[in-house]
Design an enzyme around this catalytic site. Sequence first.
Site, PDB file in Angstrom:
ATOM      1  N   TYR A  35      35.176 -14.334  30.034  1.00  0.00           N
ATOM      2  CA  TYR A  35      36.065 -15.237  29.313  1.00  0.00           C
ATOM      3  C   TYR A  35      35.703 -16.692  29.618  1.00  0.00           C
ATOM      4  O   TYR A  35      35.555 -17.518  28.709  1.00  0.00           O
ATOM      5  CB  TYR A  35      37.518 -14.945  29.688  1.00  0.00           C
ATOM      6  CG  TYR A  35      38.466 -15.916  29.038  1.00  0.00           C
ATOM      7  CD1 TYR A  35      38.811 -15.765  27.697  1.00  0.00           C
ATOM      8  CD2 TYR A  35      38.987 -16.999  29.747  1.00  0.00           C
ATOM      9  CE1 TYR A  35      39.649 -16.663  27.075  1.00  0.00           C
ATOM     10  CE2 TYR A  35      39.825 -17.903  29.134  1.00  0.00           C
ATOM     11  CZ  TYR A  35      40.153 -17.738  27.795  1.00  0.00           C
ATOM     12  OH  TYR A  35      40.964 -18.631  27.178  1.00  0.00           O
ATOM     13  N   GLU A 113       1.981  -0.877  37.691  1.00  0.00           N
ATOM     14  CA  GLU A 113       3.158  -1.308  36.920  1.00  0.00           C
ATOM     15  C   GLU A 113       3.550  -0.223  35.932  1.00  0.00           C
ATOM     16  O   GLU A 113       2.759   0.674  35.635  1.00  0.00           O
ATOM     17  CB  GLU A 113       2.820  -2.563  36.100  1.00  0.00           C
ATOM     18  CG  GLU A 113       2.572  -3.774  36.940  1.00  0.00           C
ATOM     19  CD  GLU A 113       2.108  -4.958  36.092  1.00  0.00           C
ATOM     20  OE1 GLU A 113       2.125  -4.872  34.850  1.00  0.00           O
ATOM     21  OE2 GLU A 113       1.727  -5.966  36.708  1.00  0.00           O
ATOM     22  N   LYS A 115       4.269   1.035  32.133  1.00  0.00           N
ATOM     23  CA  LYS A 115       3.799   0.666  30.803  1.00  0.00           C
ATOM     24  C   LYS A 115       4.999   0.777  29.864  1.00  0.00           C
ATOM     25  O   LYS A 115       5.363   1.858  29.411  1.00  0.00           O
ATOM     26  CB  LYS A 115       2.652   1.575  30.356  1.00  0.00           C
ATOM     27  CG  LYS A 115       1.990   1.084  29.087  1.00  0.00           C
ATOM     28  CD  LYS A 115       0.669   1.792  28.852  1.00  0.00           C
ATOM     29  CE  LYS A 115      -0.119   1.195  27.700  1.00  0.00           C
ATOM     30  NZ  LYS A 115       0.598   1.099  26.451  1.00  0.00           N
ATOM     31  N   ASP A 117       7.353   0.717  26.776  1.00  0.00           N
ATOM     32  CA  ASP A 117       7.070   1.117  25.406  1.00  0.00           C
ATOM     33  C   ASP A 117       7.874   0.246  24.449  1.00  0.00           C
ATOM     34  O   ASP A 117       9.001   0.577  24.072  1.00  0.00           O
ATOM     35  CB  ASP A 117       7.431   2.596  25.232  1.00  0.00           C
ATOM     36  CG  ASP A 117       6.710   3.196  24.044  1.00  0.00           C
ATOM     37  OD1 ASP A 117       5.853   2.510  23.458  1.00  0.00           O
ATOM     38  OD2 ASP A 117       6.998   4.350  23.705  1.00  0.00           O
ATOM     39  N   ARG A 136       2.061  -9.861  18.972  1.00  0.00           N
ATOM     40  CA  ARG A 136       0.642  -9.576  19.176  1.00  0.00           C
ATOM     41  C   ARG A 136      -0.152  -9.677  17.870  1.00  0.00           C
ATOM     42  O   ARG A 136      -1.248 -10.206  17.854  1.00  0.00           O
ATOM     43  CB  ARG A 136       0.493  -8.171  19.760  1.00  0.00           C
ATOM     44  CG  ARG A 136      -0.919  -7.760  19.983  1.00  0.00           C
ATOM     45  CD  ARG A 136      -0.985  -6.487  20.805  1.00  0.00           C
ATOM     46  NE  ARG A 136      -2.355  -6.182  21.152  1.00  0.00           N
ATOM     47  CZ  ARG A 136      -3.211  -5.543  20.374  1.00  0.00           C
ATOM     48  NH1 ARG A 136      -2.809  -5.125  19.187  1.00  0.00           N
ATOM     49  NH2 ARG A 136      -4.435  -5.320  20.752  1.00  0.00           N
ATOM     50  N   TYR A 224       4.728  -9.297  32.285  1.00  0.00           N
ATOM     51  CA  TYR A 224       3.656  -8.660  33.045  1.00  0.00           C
ATOM     52  C   TYR A 224       2.373  -9.464  33.141  1.00  0.00           C
ATOM     53  O   TYR A 224       1.366  -8.950  33.611  1.00  0.00           O
ATOM     54  CB  TYR A 224       3.359  -7.262  32.504  1.00  0.00           C
ATOM     55  CG  TYR A 224       3.054  -7.180  31.019  1.00  0.00           C
ATOM     56  CD1 TYR A 224       1.954  -7.827  30.474  1.00  0.00           C
ATOM     57  CD2 TYR A 224       3.868  -6.429  30.176  1.00  0.00           C
ATOM     58  CE1 TYR A 224       1.676  -7.748  29.135  1.00  0.00           C
ATOM     59  CE2 TYR A 224       3.588  -6.342  28.826  1.00  0.00           C
ATOM     60  CZ  TYR A 224       2.492  -7.008  28.305  1.00  0.00           C
ATOM     61  OH  TYR A 224       2.223  -6.934  26.971  1.00  0.00           O
ATOM     62  N   LYS A 314      -1.670   7.220  30.574  1.00  0.00           N
ATOM     63  CA  LYS A 314      -0.603   7.632  29.645  1.00  0.00           C
ATOM     64  C   LYS A 314      -0.071   8.999  30.043  1.00  0.00           C
ATOM     65  O   LYS A 314      -0.853   9.932  30.260  1.00  0.00           O
ATOM     66  CB  LYS A 314      -1.149   7.713  28.224  1.00  0.00           C
ATOM     67  CG  LYS A 314      -1.676   6.391  27.698  1.00  0.00           C
ATOM     68  CD  LYS A 314      -0.657   5.680  26.871  1.00  0.00           C
ATOM     69  CE  LYS A 314      -0.989   5.891  25.419  1.00  0.00           C
ATOM     70  NZ  LYS A 314      -0.218   5.059  24.524  1.00  0.00           N
ATOM     71  N   CYS A 408      23.184  20.327  -3.672  1.00  0.00           N
ATOM     72  CA  CYS A 408      23.950  20.125  -2.442  1.00  0.00           C
ATOM     73  C   CYS A 408      24.355  21.484  -1.862  1.00  0.00           C
ATOM     74  O   CYS A 408      24.902  22.326  -2.584  1.00  0.00           O
ATOM     75  CB  CYS A 408      25.191  19.288  -2.746  1.00  0.00           C
ATOM     76  SG  CYS A 408      26.286  19.131  -1.330  1.00  0.00           S
ATOM     77  N   CYS A 411      28.387  21.754  -2.335  1.00  0.00           N
ATOM     78  CA  CYS A 411      29.128  21.755  -3.596  1.00  0.00           C
ATOM     79  C   CYS A 411      28.219  22.026  -4.794  1.00  0.00           C
ATOM     80  O   CYS A 411      28.665  21.962  -5.941  1.00  0.00           O
ATOM     81  CB  CYS A 411      29.858  20.425  -3.777  1.00  0.00           C
ATOM     82  SG  CYS A 411      28.745  19.060  -4.081  1.00  0.00           S
ATOM     83  N   CYS A 426      23.967  13.490  -2.173  1.00  0.00           N
ATOM     84  CA  CYS A 426      24.800  14.264  -3.076  1.00  0.00           C
ATOM     85  C   CYS A 426      25.741  13.267  -3.740  1.00  0.00           C
ATOM     86  O   CYS A 426      26.523  12.605  -3.061  1.00  0.00           O
ATOM     87  CB  CYS A 426      25.613  15.309  -2.313  1.00  0.00           C
ATOM     88  SG  CYS A 426      26.939  15.991  -3.329  1.00  0.00           S
ATOM     89  N   CYS A 432      32.943  16.827  -2.984  1.00  0.00           N
ATOM     90  CA  CYS A 432      32.104  17.548  -2.032  1.00  0.00           C
ATOM     91  C   CYS A 432      32.828  17.587  -0.674  1.00  0.00           C
ATOM     92  O   CYS A 432      33.106  16.522  -0.098  1.00  0.00           O
ATOM     93  CB  CYS A 432      30.765  16.822  -1.946  1.00  0.00           C
ATOM     94  SG  CYS A 432      29.610  17.559  -0.804  1.00  0.00           S
TER      95      CYS A 432
HETATM   96  S1  IVH Z   1      -1.174  -5.770  30.559  1.00  0.00           S
HETATM   97  C1  IVH Z   1      -5.239  -7.179  28.374  1.00  0.00           C
HETATM   98  N1  IVH Z   1       0.897  -4.544  31.496  1.00  0.00           N
HETATM   99  O1  IVH Z   1       0.407  -2.153  26.471  1.00  0.00           O
HETATM  100  C2  IVH Z   1      -4.012  -6.414  28.139  1.00  0.00           C
HETATM  101  N2  IVH Z   1       0.426  -4.312  29.166  1.00  0.00           N
HETATM  102  O2  IVH Z   1      -2.439  -1.432  25.285  1.00  0.00           O
HETATM  103  C3  IVH Z   1      -2.985  -6.806  29.128  1.00  0.00           C
HETATM  104  N3  IVH Z   1       2.080  -2.956  27.951  1.00  0.00           N
HETATM  105  O3  IVH Z   1      -0.335  -4.729  24.250  1.00  0.00           O
HETATM  106  C4  IVH Z   1      -1.776  -6.010  28.985  1.00  0.00           C
HETATM  107  N4  IVH Z   1       3.376  -2.531  29.673  1.00  0.00           N
HETATM  108  O4  IVH Z   1       2.063  -4.451  24.908  1.00  0.00           O
HETATM  109  C5  IVH Z   1       0.154  -4.787  30.391  1.00  0.00           C
HETATM  110  N5  IVH Z   1       2.732  -3.562  32.478  1.00  0.00           N
HETATM  111  C6  IVH Z   1       2.008  -3.794  31.395  1.00  0.00           C
HETATM  112  C7  IVH Z   1       2.354  -3.289  30.121  1.00  0.00           C
HETATM  113  C8  IVH Z   1       1.531  -3.559  29.027  1.00  0.00           C
HETATM  114  C9  IVH Z   1       3.206  -2.349  28.373  1.00  0.00           C
HETATM  115  C10 IVH Z   1       1.575  -2.913  26.560  1.00  0.00           C
HETATM  116  C11 IVH Z   1       1.217  -4.259  26.002  1.00  0.00           C
HETATM  117  C12 IVH Z   1      -0.174  -4.178  25.513  1.00  0.00           C
HETATM  118  C13 IVH Z   1      -0.441  -2.701  25.511  1.00  0.00           C
HETATM  119  C14 IVH Z   1      -1.861  -2.494  25.913  1.00  0.00           C
END
Ligand code: IVH
Length: 670
Positions: A35, A113, A115, A117, A136, A224, A314, A408, A411, A426, A432
């Site tokens: 608030y 780190e 990755k 998504d 990008r 990152y 991956k 449908c 109905c 529908c 329905c």
């Molecule tokens: S480093 C030179 N770190 O993955 C590329 N990328 O295929 C440097 N991504 O386009 C990227 N987590 O969008 C990096 N911890 C991470 C990431 C990361 C997700 C994505 C990023 C990039 C794609 C690479």
Amino acid sequence: MNANDAKARIEQLTKELNKHNHLYYVESNPEISDYDFDMLLKELQELEEKFPDLASPVSPTKRVGGDITKKFETVVHRYPMLSLSNTYSQEEIQDWVTRISKVAEGDLEFVCELKYDGVAIGIQYLNGVLHQAVTRGDGSQGENVTTNVKTIRTIPLNLQGDFPEDFEIRGEIFFPLDNFNKLNEARRADGEPEFANPRNTASGTLKMQDSQVVASRGLDCFLYGIYGTSLENGHFETVQRAADWGFKVPKTQARYIEKTNTLEGVMDFINHWDQERSNLPFEIDGVVIKVNDYAQQEELGFTAKSPRWAIAYKFKAERVQTTLETVSYQVGRTGAITPVANLKPVQLGGTTVKRASLHNADQIEKLDLHLLDQVYVEKGGEIIPKIVGVNVDEREPQAERVVFIERCPECATELVRTEGEAQHYCPNDIGCPPQIKGKIEHFIGRKALNIDGLGAETVDALVDVNLIENYADLYDLTFDQVVELERMADKSANNLIAGIEASKQIPFEKVLFGLGIRFVGETVAKKLAKHFKNIDALIAADFDTLLTVDEIGEKIANSIVAFFLEEENKTLIGRLKSAGLQFEIEEKEGGSNKLEGKSFVVSGVFNAFSRPELKEAIEMNGGKNVGSISKKTDFLVAGDKMGPAKLQKATDLGVTIISEDEFIAMLNGD
Ligand code: IVH
């Protein structure tokens, strides 16, 4: 207030709001109430309206959005946005380490780190101020989505501490799963098709024209990589340093980022997240391993597409094979048809999967589904698993193709599909059964007419015994009719009738939402009610007039026009009007939206107000009165002679307790 005073106050408010935003969103450690935060923000908004020249492009007011981008301009990246080479096995990681150890001088130190998504973003800061944010794109140029990125609360608009003068920070914008699920819940309630997955939705959201919608969706971002500065010798140290400037960076305590100098350390990180990733509040599709030392990174260099000093691992998506037994079709409240695959039950990610969404006819066609096919099922962030492919080798030669239904299933009306739309519908919206029931359920829902004592089961029963076939029929129901229903006691019947009666006081905007016009959700209903003030003006509005209303586009305008073209709908509205429902905005003097979104419990005896007056003041200023204290209650307005039990409950649940004077101060905006 003169311009000089305004300037000083704006600066002070900006500083405070930035600080509290950071404490709340980045540190998760707020020091003031929502608030109080809203009040500071409101003060800043008002000052910026009065003195537009003093409004900064990186004001905290940009967080709530409002600016529209008609076309996103193309920007060339200063440093190309490359991708990572992917690996799918630990052997490949080992090979990579062996390979680079031969090239780089000295011992290697790795940063592991997650990755994330989501969607990659590059954000440039000049003298500590967010300058521009670019997607990008194709890697060498992307789109300028600065206005939308400014609404993401974990991305600082102004930096603090000892930051470099000109640098770019890169990261991933993603949809936290909680927010994604909430968005889909709201879409379900509005009769709109749900979004399939968080990543695509994050990407779509980032490119929306209206930044206010972007702000409301709750995107987040992890950073990152930093370019254009070398304050530290290594990547890990630089990322951690960015936290001092106000960025949200991955935390070591949560093992979102880790430094190790052994291959075992890297493998341990991979194994940990392969196991634990389903417990994260966001989606990841792997982990990224980077060489920490910048000098070694330089030595290793790049291939045409990706750095040699980093590699992605991956995860295998959890995937199983099972038999597609049948395809059934669900009919939603708006008549939208959703095909559902019924599968031979199979274990996937700790649960038994029996069904998978097929979304629409295109999806069935794309998969070229046949009955009794062996299908691959995967679980992503979606609530329902999806079919990602078919094992055609195991298809029986006489297998029957899945052909989308033409009529449908409820109905038998012939289905329609408007050009450019993925969904079949529908069109029999008044005859329905699931549409009838769905429309009534929507009408009585909490956000619409909020009819106490009436739930989905009772609606089903009332429709099944032909007591009602639309929402207007509710207002003709009598106690004697209702009490005849199975399992309906006198008391429940009374409550139901009383609930229906009370709904006649529900404000116009909620009634409008309750009508169930396609694409008219809660927010749009509010906008329409505010603009047209009453239903007759809305009915009279043509397509072009509707388009002049803020946020109403062609899709919504078309849907509204079509709704009122149907005589049946106008008849229903006429009946609701005669029953006494609210079809115009009540313009009350002294009203405001100061208490918007806040819920109150009022208890005890007051001096300046009677209790009903106090409750009315809450409503008039946009707040909500609730009957009893719960965790969700924002304020307890405590008067004299209030029971100690209530006070105790409020204290236990952490509800803010305010006096009558404090309440009055709130209304006065102090
Ligand atoms: S480093 C030179 N770190 O993955 C590329 N990328 O295929 C440097 N991504 O386009 C990227 N987590 O969008 C990096 N911890 C991470 C990431 C990361 C997700 C994505 C990023 C990039 C794609 C690479």
